[in-house]
Design a protein around this motif. Structure first.
Motif, mmCIF file in Angstrom:
data_model
loop_
_atom_site.group_PDB
_atom_site.id
_atom_site.type_symbol
_atom_site.label_atom_id
_atom_site.label_comp_id
_atom_site.label_asym_id
_atom_site.label_seq_id
_atom_site.Cartn_x
_atom_site.Cartn_y
_atom_site.Cartn_z
ATOM 1 N N ALA A 55 0.834 -1.201 0.000
ATOM 2 C CA ALA A 55 0.000 0.000 0.000
ATOM 3 C C ALA A 55 0.871 1.256 0.000
ATOM 4 O O ALA A 55 1.917 1.315 0.656
ATOM 5 N N ALA A 56 0.406 2.271 -0.732
ATOM 6 C CA ALA A 56 1.198 3.482 -0.917
ATOM 7 C C ALA A 56 1.523 4.173 0.405
ATOM 8 O O ALA A 56 2.629 4.683 0.589
ATOM 9 N N GLY A 57 0.573 4.170 1.335
ATOM 10 C CA GLY A 57 0.803 4.844 2.617
ATOM 11 C C GLY A 57 1.956 4.240 3.397
ATOM 12 O O GLY A 57 2.938 4.920 3.699
ATOM 13 N N PRO A 58 1.874 2.942 3.717
ATOM 14 C CA PRO A 58 2.988 2.309 4.420
ATOM 15 C C PRO A 58 4.296 2.357 3.637
ATOM 16 O O PRO A 58 5.368 2.522 4.219
ATOM 17 N N LEU A 59 4.229 2.221 2.322
ATOM 18 C CA LEU A 59 5.443 2.217 1.527
ATOM 19 C C LEU A 59 6.134 3.579 1.563
ATOM 20 O O LEU A 59 7.368 3.657 1.610
ATOM 21 N N ALA A 79 6.098 -1.345 -4.938
ATOM 22 C CA ALA A 79 4.912 -0.676 -5.481
ATOM 23 C C ALA A 79 4.264 -1.518 -6.569
ATOM 24 O O ALA A 79 3.066 -1.358 -6.854
ATOM 25 N N PHE A 80 5.053 -2.411 -7.174
ATOM 26 C CA PHE A 80 4.534 -3.348 -8.178
ATOM 27 C C PHE A 80 4.032 -4.630 -7.516
ATOM 28 O O PHE A 80 2.923 -5.099 -7.793
ATOM 29 N N ASP A 81 4.857 -5.218 -6.629
ATOM 30 C CA ASP A 81 4.494 -6.493 -6.015
ATOM 31 C C ASP A 81 5.320 -6.737 -4.750
ATOM 32 O O ASP A 81 6.546 -6.570 -4.760
ATOM 33 N N ALA A 82 4.643 -7.113 -3.676
ATOM 34 C CA ALA A 82 5.319 -7.509 -2.441
ATOM 35 C C ALA A 82 5.258 -9.013 -2.218
ATOM 36 O O ALA A 82 5.921 -9.538 -1.328
ATOM 37 N N ASP A 92 6.707 -9.791 6.962
ATOM 38 C CA ASP A 92 5.719 -10.604 7.667
ATOM 39 C C ASP A 92 4.329 -10.295 7.119
ATOM 40 O O ASP A 92 4.174 -9.526 6.154
ATOM 41 N N GLY A 93 3.312 -10.880 7.724
ATOM 42 C CA GLY A 93 1.958 -10.715 7.216
ATOM 43 C C GLY A 93 1.436 -9.301 7.301
ATOM 44 O O GLY A 93 0.480 -8.943 6.603
ATOM 45 N N ASP A 94 2.067 -8.476 8.149
ATOM 46 C CA ASP A 94 1.652 -7.080 8.294
ATOM 47 C C ASP A 94 2.501 -6.131 7.454
ATOM 48 O O ASP A 94 2.382 -4.908 7.583
ATOM 49 N N GLY A 95 3.354 -6.698 6.608
ATOM 50 C CA GLY A 95 4.173 -5.862 5.746
ATOM 51 C C GLY A 95 5.408 -5.291 6.412
ATOM 52 O O GLY A 95 6.029 -4.370 5.870
ATOM 53 N N ARG A 96 5.800 -5.831 7.564
ATOM 54 C CA ARG A 96 7.000 -5.352 8.247
ATOM 55 C C ARG A 96 8.207 -6.173 7.801
ATOM 56 O O ARG A 96 8.115 -7.397 7.645
ATOM 57 N N PHE A 97 9.329 -5.507 7.636
ATOM 58 C CA PHE A 97 10.541 -6.195 7.203
ATOM 59 C C PHE A 97 11.057 -7.119 8.303
ATOM 60 O O PHE A 97 11.008 -6.780 9.494
#
Length: 223
Positions: A55-59, A79-82, A92-97
């Protein structure tokens, strides 16, 4: 022949950073379910379904846990694919490194016997991420000091004969371009891109930061 033979870029700047990453994305998007590589555990597809952009906000505010900035290539790829990097343990599942030290990553990949050899350099490689590639070896991005494009190096970990870590790509941008087929690296040793006119300067920059000017370091366990 140069070590890296590109599908010709429209300008010299297209051989680096976000512009090169855009070319890799275009290559993947043209056939997203083709294998990343054609051997071993890396034979899975680039995408398992539709792209899963972060998502643009977290990124927008994302940094690594160390506080180091994301390289431009990674920011553009996410921004293309995580989904791809999540499958290889970057997020992780929450998008944290979820980085590992080099020793931790090597133990997970090679087991304790060989993996422990890399503990001796973990203080210089404290934030690492696994990338597809290698049969008995592995490909690892390690954060640290960025080059002129803000990119971090990608290393090969090898346990053949004497375990070592060797500089292989000057950044995720070049790794993605090679792996997706945008450039073709005529491999003659892991660090062959140090002889390529397009990438030699960046390779030498990372070599100076990490190895004091060399391209590799043997990793022997403390006795």
């Amino acid at each position: 022949m140069n070590p890296a033979t590109p599908n010709p870029p429209s300008s010299p700047g297209d051989a680096h950073g976000v512009a090169l990453t855009e070319r890799a994305i275009a290559s993947v998007a043209a056939d997203p379910h083709r294998p990343i590589l054609d051997y071993g555990p890396w034979a899975g597809p680039w995408l398992t379904g539709e792209p899963e952009p972060l998502a643009a906000g977290p990124l927008a505010g994302a940094v690594f846990p160390s506080g180091r900035p994301l390289p431009p290539s990674l920011r553009r790829w996410l921004a293309f694919d995580a989904g791809l990097l999540r499958r290889f343990g970057w997020l992780d599942g929450d998008g944290r490194f979820t980085p590992r030290s080099l020793g931790e990553l090597a133990r997970d990949e090679f087991g304790d016997l060989w993996g422990s050899c890399f503990d001796t350099v973990s203080d210089r490689f404290d934030e690492c991420f696994l990338l597809p590639g290698g049969s008995d070896s592995r490909r690892v991005l390690a954060t640290g000091v960025g080059d002129e494009h803000g990119e971090y190096p990608v290393f090969a970990l090898d346990t053949d004969d004497i375990p070592c870590v060797e500089l292989m790509y000057p950044g995720l941008d070049v790794y993605l371009a090679d792996t997706s087929g945008v450039i073709t690296v005529e491999l003659d040793g892991y660090s062959c891109l140090a002889r390529d006119p397009a990438y030699a300067r960046r390779m030498l920059t990372h070599a100076g930061h990490v190895f004091g000017g060399g391209f590799a370091e043997e990793c022997l366990p403390d006795l």
